[in-house]
Scaffold this active site. Structure first.
Site, short mmCIF file in Angstrom:
data_model
loop_
_atom_site.label_atom_id
_atom_site.label_comp_id
_atom_site.label_asym_id
_atom_site.label_seq_id
_atom_site.Cartn_x
_atom_site.Cartn_y
_atom_site.Cartn_z
N LYS A 189 -2.50 -1.95 -2.99
CA LYS A 189 -3.60 -1.07 -2.52
C LYS A 189 -3.20 0.26 -2.84
O LYS A 189 -2.45 0.73 -2.02
CB LYS A 189 -3.93 -1.71 -1.07
CG LYS A 189 -4.71 -0.51 -0.36
CD LYS A 189 -5.33 -1.15 1.17
CE LYS A 189 -6.03 -0.17 1.77
NZ LYS A 189 -6.83 -0.84 2.90
N GLU A 249 0.93 -1.24 0.00
CA GLU A 249 -0.12 -0.12 -0.08
C GLU A 249 0.80 1.42 -0.23
O GLU A 249 1.08 1.66 1.13
CB GLU A 249 -0.99 0.09 1.19
CG GLU A 249 -1.95 1.25 1.21
CD GLU A 249 -2.85 1.30 2.54
OE1 GLU A 249 -2.70 0.41 3.13
OE2 GLU A 249 -3.55 2.36 2.51
P1 13P Z 1 -9.11 4.15 4.02
O1 13P Z 1 -10.14 3.37 3.14
O2 13P Z 1 -9.88 4.82 5.17
O3 13P Z 1 -8.39 5.31 3.35
O4 13P Z 1 -8.38 3.13 4.86
C1 13P Z 1 -7.84 2.19 4.22
C2 13P Z 1 -6.46 1.52 4.69
O5 13P Z 1 -6.36 0.63 5.35
C3 13P Z 1 -5.50 2.82 5.00
O6 13P Z 1 -4.46 2.06 5.22
#
Ligand code: 13P
Length: 339
Positions: free
Chosen positions: A219, A177
């Site tokens: 992600k 991510e």
């Molecule tokens: P949000 O969808 O609220 O951005 O959170 C996703 C997430 O896991 C952030 O690390």
């Protein structure tokens, strides 16, 4: 390393048009959201809240996996079952946030680096034994005057790749991510440029570290203008830019892309995901899915408010948000679903 098991898990995480529910807020993040609503910032209330989420009937119709926080996997439901067991019994794959959060990056004002690689191998061994099948590590990139720097992008990409390699060694699928934040007044074009550079760097590092692309999930953020940017592009423009950026950067071997919501409203996040699938689904090499936190949870949290009497209504709201995003993966979401 059982490569086939990694590949099967990664595929299952994005199968059947379902998506992931991020419920892995760290202590400070969860407490901040509770504080806004006057909910006590205690372990017991965090447990109650997460019990409300995982006991939502029919959640598995739309949710393939849930990302948990370390505190939650050591807690139990009121009936004594563990969170991991309840999810697994409901065919929701349990996962775990393993990064240690972000700190200021030395010598780089305004930029962050994610910590948590020390002892990660040992922690992953324990998580694998507990039955967790995937993990998440979030890197944060801020757009501003003179930032992000190459130093920040490279350091974060390197950490993401080292984390991903360690996960795969334990048979755990890494969610990679790299989040380019929506904070600021930058344009959509600037978000595109930065995200493209970040994703190129991340996939270079993943390649260098020998990460198996078929056994991971990306992600990313969507390509959107900053929250304070005066020009806010349409849903279709965001969908076009996002798909274009991902086609430039994400190898076809990656089974799925599961977006974070990043502070978009719940409806807008569903609408944009829908537009991508409606317009491009049949032409894309990867599944285009969701791994939303706030965009699934926020309406339910607002209703729950820390009160047992609100659980049923909160669960209804959670169920609806999950369903809207399942429908968006088919490209069949519309505003009427919200009523
Ligand atoms: P949000 O969808 O609220 O951005 O959170 C996703 C997430 O896991 C952030 O690390």
């Amino acid at each position: 390393m059982n490569i086939q098991k990694l590949i099967d898990t990664a595929k299952a995480m994005v199968a059947d048009n379902k998506g992931l529910l991020a419920m892995d807020e760290s202590y400070p993040t969860c407490n901040k959201r509770f504080a806004k609503l006057g909910i006590p910032e205690t372990a017991e209330f965090r447990r109650d809240y997460r019990e409300m989420i995982v006991t939502t009937a029919g959640l598995n119709e739309s949710i393939s996996g849930a990302i948990l926080f370390d505190e939650t996997i050591r807690q139990h439901l009121k009936d004594g079952q563990s969170f991991i067991k309840v999810l697994t019994d409901n065919r929701i794959i349990p996962g775990i946030k393993v990064d240690g959060g972000t700190v200021e990056m030395a010598g780089h004002p305004g930029e962050k680096i994610t910590e948590g690689l020390d002892n990660l191998r040992d922690r992953l061994k324990e998580y694998a034994k507990m039955g967790l099948k995937f993990a998440k590590w979030r890197a944060v990139i801020t757009i501003g005057k003179g930032i992000p720097t190459q130093a920040c992008i490279e350091a974060n990409a390197h950490a993401l790749a080292r984390y991903a390699a360690l996960c795969q060694e334990e048979g755990i699928v890494p969610i990679v991510e790299p989040e380019v934040l929506m904070d600021g007044d930058h344009t959509l074009v600037r978000c595109f440029e930065v995200t493209e550079q970040v994703l190129h760097t991340v996939f270079n590092q993943l390649y260098t570290q020998g990460v198996i692309l078929e056994g991971m999930i990306l992600k990313p953020n969507m390509i959107v203008p900053g929250l304070a940017c005066p020009t806010q592009e349409s849903v279709d423009e965001v969908a076009n830019a996002t798909v274009k950026c991902l086609l430039h950067t994400v190898p076809a071997a990656v089974p799925g892309i599961a977006f974070l919501s990043g502070g978009q409203s719940s409806e807008l996040a569903s609408d944009r995901l829908n537009a991508m699938n409606l317009r491009f689904k049949s032409d894309l090499p990867w599944e285009v899915s969701f791994s939303f936190g706030r965009a699934i949870q926020q309406p339910a949290l607002d209703i729950w408010h820390g009160k047992e009497t609100n659980i049923q209504e909160a669960q209804k709201a959670l169920y609806l948000r999950a369903k809207c995003n399942l429908t968006a993966r088919h490209g069949e979401y519309n505003e009427e679903m919200e009523e």
